[in-house]
Scaffold this active site. Structure first.
Site, PDB file in Angstrom:
ATOM      1  N   ASP A  99      -8.518  65.478  41.683  1.00  0.00           N
ATOM      2  CA  ASP A  99      -8.499  64.711  40.371  1.00  0.00           C
ATOM      3  C   ASP A  99      -7.839  63.562  40.531  1.00  0.00           C
ATOM      4  OD1 ASP A  99      -9.200  67.474  39.261  1.00  0.00           O
ATOM      5  OD2 ASP A  99      -7.231  68.150  38.557  1.00  0.00           O
ATOM      6  N   LYS A 157      -9.942  68.184  31.741  1.00  0.00           N
ATOM      7  CA  LYS A 157      -9.025  67.178  31.431  1.00  0.00           C
ATOM      8  C   LYS A 157      -9.244  65.907  32.330  1.00  0.00           C
ATOM      9  CE  LYS A 157      -4.901  68.578  32.729  1.00  0.00           C
ATOM     10  NZ  LYS A 157      -5.713  69.686  33.235  1.00  0.00           N
ATOM     11  N   LYS A 211      -0.806  61.458  38.133  1.00  0.00           N
ATOM     12  CA  LYS A 211      -0.829  63.137  38.210  1.00  0.00           C
ATOM     13  C   LYS A 211       0.582  63.383  38.608  1.00  0.00           C
ATOM     14  CE  LYS A 211      -3.658  66.991  38.552  1.00  0.00           C
ATOM     15  NZ  LYS A 211      -3.859  67.261  37.037  1.00  0.00           N
TER      16      LYS A 211
END
Length: 231
Positions: free
Chosen positions: A56, A17, A39
């Site tokens: 991430d 993702k 995020k």
């Protein structure tokens, strides 16, 4: 909150993702767009002398050209590799459900388009009271579903679409990206999964990504997809 953006969700964890979200952000930035990346929460972060670092979030930030600050990319970070509520509990903390939503606000004036990456699948817990799909429904951003190119992807993708249609019936679904996150040399389904998804899903197959690739197999107008209206 009125903003043009896309919400990147996975059919499960470890489907690539972040890789796909970063590719989208990089493509948009390369076209001259002011790209924001957000995020809402991350777990499994690295402990450093400067505090917890969400890898991430770093990948998204770098892909977008380092807009605003890394702190604003991911304001809620936790150490344990668990769903955010459990990871927060392990530290004697709680996920701030309000901050999940207000954390997007700094990006409103700073960006033409924001790429929001969820944490896990649509029914993964995001706070004590929220699942990823709940935040997605509130933000109303078109959904891009990342599915791992492997045996079982048809079921996982269809279940994710059913969840989205059931829990957030007005949420626009931009489509599916089929990503080969691992090499899987003996998986015979790799050759047919794209065709099966295109035939069986009620959302378009936007693109596929080969193992180790940094580009999509075909061009996608991500900026245009971000203008999709609610169903």
């Amino acid at each position: 909150m009125a903003i043009r953006g896309l919400l990147i969700a996975g059919t499960n964890t470890e489907v690539g993702k972040t890789h796909v979200a970063a590719m989208i952000a990089r493509t948009l930035a390369a076209s001259g767009r002011r790209v924001g990346v957000y995020k809402p929460a991350a777990s499994g972060c690295l402990a450093t002398a400067e505090g917890l670092i969400a890898e991430d979030a770093v990948a998204l930030w770098e892909a977008a050209g380092r807009p605003l600050t890394l702190e604003q990319v991911c304001p809620q970070r936790f150490l344990a590799p668990l769903a955010p509520p459990r990871a927060a509990q392990a530290e004697g903390r709680r996920v701030d459900a309000t901050l999940l939503r207000t954390g997007l606000e700094p990006w409103l004036a700073a960006s033409e388009i924001v790429i929001v990456e969820g944490a896990g699948g649509l029914m993964s817990p995001l706070s004590d009271v929220d699942y990823n799909i709940d935040l997605a429904a509130e933000l109303g951003l078109p959904l891009v579903i990342v599915a791992a190119n492997e045996l079982g992807v048809i079921n996982a993708t269809l279940q994710t679409l059913i969840t989205a249609r059931t829990r957030a019936p007005h949420l626009p679904i931009a489509g599916v990206v089929l990503n080969q996150a691992t090499e899987r040399p003996s998986d015979a389904s790799l050759a047919s999964n794209a065709e099966e998804l295109a035939a069986r899903c009620d959302a378009p197959l936007l693109a596929t990504i080969s193992y180790g690739a940094s580009t999509f197999d075909q061009p996608v107008d991500w900026f245009a997809l971000a203008t999709m209206k609610p169903n």
